[in-house]
Design a protein around this motif. Structure first.
Motif, PDB file in Angstrom:
ATOM      1  N   LEU A 122      21.557  33.454  50.048  1.00  0.00           N
ATOM      2  CA  LEU A 122      21.239  32.864  51.309  1.00  0.00           C
ATOM      3  C   LEU A 122      22.240  32.318  51.827  1.00  0.00           C
ATOM      4  O   LEU A 122      22.252  31.753  52.982  1.00  0.00           O
ATOM      5  CB  LEU A 122      20.079  31.766  50.994  1.00  0.00           C
ATOM      6  N   LYS A 123      23.729  32.684  51.132  1.00  0.00           N
ATOM      7  CA  LYS A 123      24.927  31.990  51.617  1.00  0.00           C
ATOM      8  C   LYS A 123      24.776  30.505  51.979  1.00  0.00           C
ATOM      9  O   LYS A 123      25.306  30.069  53.070  1.00  0.00           O
ATOM     10  CB  LYS A 123      25.480  32.984  52.903  1.00  0.00           C
ATOM     11  N   LEU A 124      24.333  29.851  51.145  1.00  0.00           N
ATOM     12  CA  LEU A 124      24.380  28.544  51.110  1.00  0.00           C
ATOM     13  C   LEU A 124      25.602  27.848  50.969  1.00  0.00           C
ATOM     14  O   LEU A 124      25.970  26.582  51.264  1.00  0.00           O
ATOM     15  CB  LEU A 124      23.176  27.630  50.417  1.00  0.00           C
ATOM     16  N   GLY A 125      26.560  28.288  50.282  1.00  0.00           N
ATOM     17  CA  GLY A 125      27.706  27.693  49.803  1.00  0.00           C
ATOM     18  C   GLY A 125      28.611  28.753  48.875  1.00  0.00           C
ATOM     19  O   GLY A 125      27.836  29.766  48.405  1.00  0.00           O
ATOM     20  N   ASP A 126      29.607  28.112  48.109  1.00  0.00           N
ATOM     21  CA  ASP A 126      30.103  29.141  47.165  1.00  0.00           C
ATOM     22  C   ASP A 126      29.726  28.731  45.845  1.00  0.00           C
ATOM     23  O   ASP A 126      29.283  27.553  45.469  1.00  0.00           O
ATOM     24  CB  ASP A 126      31.639  28.722  47.224  1.00  0.00           C
ATOM     25  N   VAL A 127      29.331  29.950  44.956  1.00  0.00           N
ATOM     26  CA  VAL A 127      29.110  29.736  43.473  1.00  0.00           C
ATOM     27  C   VAL A 127      30.373  29.615  42.786  1.00  0.00           C
ATOM     28  O   VAL A 127      31.358  30.680  42.996  1.00  0.00           O
ATOM     29  CB  VAL A 127      28.241  30.832  43.092  1.00  0.00           C
ATOM     30  N   VAL A 128      30.620  28.644  42.030  1.00  0.00           N
ATOM     31  CA  VAL A 128      31.987  28.450  41.374  1.00  0.00           C
ATOM     32  C   VAL A 128      31.711  28.556  39.681  1.00  0.00           C
ATOM     33  O   VAL A 128      30.800  27.904  39.305  1.00  0.00           O
ATOM     34  CB  VAL A 128      32.854  27.112  41.687  1.00  0.00           C
ATOM     35  N   GLY A 129      32.846  29.214  39.074  1.00  0.00           N
ATOM     36  CA  GLY A 129      32.673  29.040  37.631  1.00  0.00           C
ATOM     37  C   GLY A 129      32.652  30.404  36.829  1.00  0.00           C
ATOM     38  O   GLY A 129      33.441  31.436  37.655  1.00  0.00           O
ATOM     39  N   ASN A 185      17.807  45.970  43.197  1.00  0.00           N
ATOM     40  CA  ASN A 185      18.445  45.824  41.917  1.00  0.00           C
ATOM     41  C   ASN A 185      17.515  44.971  41.161  1.00  0.00           C
ATOM     42  O   ASN A 185      17.392  43.747  41.546  1.00  0.00           O
ATOM     43  CB  ASN A 185      19.755  45.321  42.115  1.00  0.00           C
ATOM     44  N   VAL A 186      17.557  45.128  39.897  1.00  0.00           N
ATOM     45  CA  VAL A 186      16.707  44.186  39.022  1.00  0.00           C
ATOM     46  C   VAL A 186      17.643  43.249  38.474  1.00  0.00           C
ATOM     47  O   VAL A 186      18.735  43.586  37.942  1.00  0.00           O
ATOM     48  CB  VAL A 186      15.920  45.125  37.933  1.00  0.00           C
ATOM     49  N   LEU A 187      17.463  42.028  38.430  1.00  0.00           N
ATOM     50  CA  LEU A 187      18.095  41.092  37.936  1.00  0.00           C
ATOM     51  C   LEU A 187      18.269  40.795  36.755  1.00  0.00           C
ATOM     52  O   LEU A 187      19.558  40.488  36.118  1.00  0.00           O
ATOM     53  CB  LEU A 187      17.870  39.633  38.705  1.00  0.00           C
ATOM     54  N   GLU A 188      17.594  41.334  35.905  1.00  0.00           N
ATOM     55  CA  GLU A 188      17.850  41.312  34.423  1.00  0.00           C
ATOM     56  C   GLU A 188      18.820  42.198  33.947  1.00  0.00           C
ATOM     57  O   GLU A 188      18.827  43.472  34.472  1.00  0.00           O
ATOM     58  CB  GLU A 188      16.428  41.953  33.844  1.00  0.00           C
ATOM     59  N   ASN A 189      19.900  41.737  33.181  1.00  0.00           N
ATOM     60  CA  ASN A 189      20.951  42.520  32.990  1.00  0.00           C
ATOM     61  C   ASN A 189      21.995  42.943  34.010  1.00  0.00           C
ATOM     62  O   ASN A 189      22.682  43.832  33.724  1.00  0.00           O
ATOM     63  CB  ASN A 189      20.577  43.695  32.042  1.00  0.00           C
ATOM     64  N   HIS A 190      21.801  42.173  35.125  1.00  0.00           N
ATOM     65  CA  HIS A 190      22.762  42.342  36.249  1.00  0.00           C
ATOM     66  C   HIS A 190      23.613  41.122  36.416  1.00  0.00           C
ATOM     67  O   HIS A 190      22.987  40.097  37.058  1.00  0.00           O
ATOM     68  CB  HIS A 190      21.719  42.532  37.392  1.00  0.00           C
ATOM     69  N   GLN A 191      24.681  41.044  36.172  1.00  0.00           N
ATOM     70  CA  GLN A 191      25.605  40.122  35.865  1.00  0.00           C
ATOM     71  C   GLN A 191      25.867  39.451  37.304  1.00  0.00           C
ATOM     72  O   GLN A 191      25.783  40.136  38.360  1.00  0.00           O
ATOM     73  CB  GLN A 191      26.909  40.421  35.246  1.00  0.00           C
ATOM     74  N   LEU A 192      25.843  38.065  37.495  1.00  0.00           N
ATOM     75  CA  LEU A 192      26.156  37.461  38.786  1.00  0.00           C
ATOM     76  C   LEU A 192      27.592  36.901  38.550  1.00  0.00           C
ATOM     77  O   LEU A 192      28.065  36.271  37.782  1.00  0.00           O
ATOM     78  CB  LEU A 192      25.252  36.194  38.937  1.00  0.00           C
ATOM     79  N   ASN A 193      28.687  37.454  39.595  1.00  0.00           N
ATOM     80  CA  ASN A 193      29.837  37.044  39.729  1.00  0.00           C
ATOM     81  C   ASN A 193      30.045  36.025  40.924  1.00  0.00           C
ATOM     82  O   ASN A 193      29.523  36.189  41.881  1.00  0.00           O
ATOM     83  CB  ASN A 193      30.541  38.337  39.950  1.00  0.00           C
ATOM     84  N   PRO A 194      30.701  34.709  40.331  1.00  0.00           N
ATOM     85  CA  PRO A 194      30.905  33.776  41.273  1.00  0.00           C
ATOM     86  C   PRO A 194      31.972  34.089  42.627  1.00  0.00           C
ATOM     87  O   PRO A 194      32.449  35.070  42.346  1.00  0.00           O
ATOM     88  CB  PRO A 194      31.506  32.622  40.422  1.00  0.00           C
ATOM     89  N   ASP A 195      31.672  33.454  43.429  1.00  0.00           N
ATOM     90  CA  ASP A 195      32.398  33.604  44.583  1.00  0.00           C
ATOM     91  C   ASP A 195      34.012  32.998  44.241  1.00  0.00           C
ATOM     92  O   ASP A 195      34.818  33.704  44.640  1.00  0.00           O
ATOM     93  CB  ASP A 195      32.010  32.658  45.870  1.00  0.00           C
ATOM     94  N   VAL A 196      33.880  32.010  43.546  1.00  0.00           N
ATOM     95  CA  VAL A 196      35.344  31.596  42.982  1.00  0.00           C
ATOM     96  C   VAL A 196      35.197  31.571  41.456  1.00  0.00           C
ATOM     97  O   VAL A 196      34.286  30.945  40.871  1.00  0.00           O
ATOM     98  CB  VAL A 196      35.460  30.144  43.372  1.00  0.00           C
ATOM     99  N   VAL A 197      35.786  32.409  40.807  1.00  0.00           N
ATOM    100  CA  VAL A 197      35.650  32.683  39.450  1.00  0.00           C
ATOM    101  C   VAL A 197      36.627  31.667  38.710  1.00  0.00           C
ATOM    102  O   VAL A 197      38.113  31.901  38.982  1.00  0.00           O
ATOM    103  CB  VAL A 197      36.122  34.048  38.851  1.00  0.00           C
TER     104      VAL A 197
END
Length: 843
Positions: free
Chosen positions: A759-766, A801-813
């Motif tokens: 939903l582009k609410l902000g950056d995912v960091v980590g 895309n099924v979320l199971e086994n689908h890695q989420l990559n942060p915006d800031v790693v």
């Protein structure tokens, strides 16, 4: 197994096929130990894996036959129409007991489980489901001899198969006329079988429901045996189910409630002229998507019945008197001949009335006006349990959570408008006799029989002959697990694994397992072959009779003298009160007079001490000793968690100069959401931005609530006489935010950052998150100390895309280096502050 060097180069150490290496460990000299396919191996540098030769001399944990009489532990209960017997299930077998005496008859005796049962109208037959031979199917047991009137005293009981299919047949229920049995096929399709002809028809196709846990779809026959009430989700209504009226021959389906709220537990009322159900429509909704308080609703499908329902207490009394007066007219018996004629006519009329009574007239429904003939029966919303409306429709009995804890049985008089507690400490599901005068309740305290007129409660006692073979039971649970996965795993292709082969391969270990620790490990290993989250077996053993308490402090690990040298005292812990004046460097020399010797385990000195006054001998830095009395606690978890939160808040305050707030979502549940909401819109209301930390969160169901909370857009300000006093929306965060994540985000803690990012609410960091956004059923087995998990409902993004086994990559790693973590450095937290400050400075 592979080895990776710090320069990134990799070397493959083993070349096993099909099964993974597990339980890897290393010795100080670099020798590796691991398991593969049920065997132990070691591996030294430059050599090949060597199998460890293991010889077990004796490993007898339990007997393979357990015999006794059970007087408690029923998991489900089913009343006979007369109310003089109840059937119940213990450890997957069905028993019947007399409700007045302890006499009990065992109906089934198999390692498999039976789960649901239903008496025939005459009480001489019981239909039940059974998971025998790896297949849920239906059986009927009947009393053989005409002279035997009850199952509990029957000399001969005969069992015959009723129905089986390629999928599963469950939850059988006799029709009121005794001619048919309704059941669920493949857990969702409502079907009807004629007991004599065995002809089967479909009343409701399974596409209109979804079964998450076995037995979660309820249905009930109409009094005329022609209709059903059933839970109904229709198209896409999983989260707000309705109640449907379904014709038994499958020719008609009517969604009665059509509600945006969740409606369930439908029951017929007023002889089939109405229905009742529970709903969340009027109740308070949990602040974080975790349920709501509920009410019972009456929906009347007949105009005259609706008029009767709305009559006042006075009108009811007058109508009753008029009816009695009309019966008394014409009773003059002065003419003996006329009197005899009248008596004969009365006898004939009585016989006809009795015959008509046995013939239940077909029900006719006024469906069009149902929405205008609804009434809220409960006087107030509550954490509602089961409920029962009297046959006359004048009293509602229901269980609800009590303010003092536990649950009470309440009765609401619908004519007087009064609600009172009928009995305290009553919970569980209801079963009534045919006349509706007696309720049977199964709860943790056993089976209770309640006379509704007198409110008299009696325990239904039983002595159930009990024998089981643990090895056979484990064999059944293994086969049951294998079949449940095949039937319910979210991916019909089972991730492409050869489940048949794995079942055969792992089954060979069963003869060598004689305890539940090993059995749970076996379940975990085969379920792990699915390469999916939310799987595995668990064994819940009985806890220690005396748990070890804790003092709420960190001790100096480098100190090697007698006693425990305090390094840090946890705030709000047993040692923290100012009156003790304890400081780092003070040493606890003894507990309740027993000295703590150097190098010896002191934990036994704290066994059973939680919440009890415990004397500690303290030696101060100046060498003086004194005695203090404290109350140790069961766990330091909450104190250590609060310490971590306060530390993070201080770091964010320091790095941001007080511009940014910090909250942590400890679990995806309502209590966590309330804490976040409270601090975000309270303490941090005037901060310029917020860090929402979801690291080490084990999941739940909160993603949409967090998205709404963090997705606010300010659209108006309140400024009386030029003074700003607030904004809309006042219940959402309207400023910048980041969501902080790491590798330990699990389940909905993967789903929440996915929603936040989508939903582009902000950056995912980590750090990247493994894909685990799948809902699980942790199924308790017939041995209640064993459970296993089956991931059943996964999530799919809008691109398919099924979320199971689908890695989420942060915006800031940002990865946290383990060495930095040991030094108290949190690079991810610092990086979140920097990300937000950069965003704020660009505005």
């Amino acid at each position: 197994m592979w080895r990776r060097k710090l320069d990134g180069s990799e070397t493959q150490l083993t070349k096993f096929e099909r099964h993974p290496v597990r339980s890897l460990s290393a010795s100080a000299n670099g020798k590796l130990a691991f398991s593969w396919d049920g065997e132990l191996y070691t591996l030294s540098e430059g050599s090949q894996p060597q199998k460890v030769n293991v010889e077990i001399i004796s490993d007898d944990f339990d007997n393979d036959i357990v015999k006794n009489y059970r007087t408690s532990g029923a998991s489900s209960m089913f009343a006979s129409p007369s109310g003089n017997e109840v059937a119940f299930v213990i450890r997957g077998d069905i028993y019947v007991t007399d409700t007045k005496y302890k006499t009990t008859k065992r109906i089934t005796d198999t390692p498999a489980q039976e789960r649901n049962a239903s008496f025939s109208p005459d009480g001489r037959s019981i239909v039940y489901d059974s998971d025998r031979d790896g297949q849920w199917q239906l059986f009927i047991s009947k009393i053989v001899n005409d002279d035997d009137k009850q199952f509990a005293y029957a000399a001969d009981i005969a069992e015959t198969p009723l129905y089986s299919c390629a999928t599963a047949a469950q939850q059988p229920r006799f029709s009121p006329d005794g001619k048919k049995v309704a059941f669920l096929e493949d857990r969702t399709t409502l079907r009807v079988i004629d007991v004599e002809s065995k002809e089967v028809t479909t009343a409701l196709h399974g596409k209109y429901n979804y079964s998450y846990t076995d037995g979660d779809i309820s249905f009930e026959w109409s009094p005329d045996s022609r209709w059903f009430l059933i839970d109904y989700i229709g198209e896409g209504g999983w989260n707000n189910s309705d109640i449907a009226l379904v014709k038994a021959d499958g020719s008609e389906i009517i969604d009665l409630t059509e509600s945006g709220y969740s409606d369930n537990n439908p029951k017929w009322a007023l002889g089939g002229k109405a229905l009742t159900y529970s709903t969340g429509r009027y109740g308070l909704k949990s602040h974080g998507s975790w349920g709501n308080t509920s009410d019972v609703i009456l929906m009347v499908l007949d105009g005259e019945a609706w008029d009767d329902v709305n009559r006042s207490e006075e009108e009811v009394a007058l109508a009753k008197k008029a009816k009695e007066d009309s019966k008394g007219e014409g009773d003059d018996k002065s003419d003996s001949k006329d009197s005899k004629k009248k008596d004969k006519k009365k006898d004939k009329k009585k016989d006809k009335d009795e015959a008509d009574k046995d013939k239940v007239k077909p029900l006719n429904f006024d469906i069009d006006n149902r929405k205008y003939r609804m009434r809220r029966l409960t006087s107030g919303s509550s954490n509602l349990g089961d409920y029962f409306l009297s046959p006359e429709g004048d009293k509602l009995y229901y269980t609800a959570s009590a303010t003092e804890g536990g649950s009470n049985l309440l009765v609401h008089d619908l004519k007087k408008g009064e609600t009172k507690v009928l009995l305290k400490g009553i919970s569980g599901g209801f079963e009534s006799d045919k006349d509706g005068k007696t309720l049977f309740v199964l709860s943790g305290s056993g089976i209770k029989k309640i006379d509704l007129a007198s409110a008299d409660v009696k325990a239904v006692e039983f002595e159930a002959p009990y024998n089981r073979k643990p090895s056979k039971e484990r064999e059944y649970i293994f086969d049951h697990m294998w079949k449940q996965v095949k039937d319910k795993f979210y991916d019909a292709s089972l991730h492409g694994v050869d489940w048949e082969a794995y079942g055969e391969h792992y089954r060979r270990f069963l003869p060598y397992i004689n305890n539940n620790y090993d059995f749970a490990e076996l379940l975990s290993e085969i379920l792990g072959e699915l390469n999916a989250s939310h799987t595995g077996g668990r064994y819940y053993a009985n806890g220690a009779p005396m748990s070890t308490a804790t003092l709420g402090a960190f001790f100096d690990e480098s100190y090697d003298g007698d006693g425990l040298k305090i390094a840090e005292i946890l705030a709000r812990g047993p040692l923290s009160p100012a009156k003790f004046n304890l400081k780092p460097g003070d040493i606890i020399m003894a507990i309740d007079g027993t000295a703590i010797e150097a190098g010896k385990d002191y934990y036994p000195l704290l066994e059973g001490k939680a919440g009890k006054k415990t004397a500690l001998t303290i030696m101060r830095a100046d060498g003086k000793t004194e005695r203090i009395v404290v109350k140790p606690v069961t766990s330091e978890r909450s104190m250590i968690y609060s310490r971590w939160i306060e530390r993070n808040e201080a770091i964010v305050d320091s790095l941001s100069g007080g511009r940014i707030g910090y909250v942590h979502v400890s679990g995806m549940d309502s209590p966590s959401f309330r804490t976040v909401y409270d601090r975000m819109l309270g303490k941090y209301r005037n901060r310029e931005a917020i860090i929402v930390d979801t690291r080490w969160n084990g999941g739940g169901w909160l993603h949409n609530d967090l998205a709404i909370l963090l997705g606010g857009k300010e659209y108006v300000r309140f400024v009386p006489r030029g003074r700003y006093i607030g904004s809309e929306p006042f219940s959402q965060w309207t400023k910048p935010s980041v969501m902080l994540v790491n590798e330990s985000n699990y389940s909905d803690a993967h789903g929440s950052p996915f929603v936040y990012q989508s939903l582009k609410l902000g950056d995912v960091v980590g750090a990247p998150i493994p894909g685990t956004m799948t809902a699980v059923w942790w199924e308790t087995q017939i041995d209640p100390t064993i459970i296993f998990g089956i991931p059943q409902v996964t999530s799919m993004d809008m691109d398919g895309n099924v979320l199971e086994n689908h890695q989420l990559n942060p915006d800031v790693v940002i990865y946290n280096n383990p060495d930095d973590v040991a030094k108290g450095i949190d690079a991810q937290l610092a990086g979140s502050v920097k990300t937000l400050l950069d965003k704020l400075d660009r505005k």
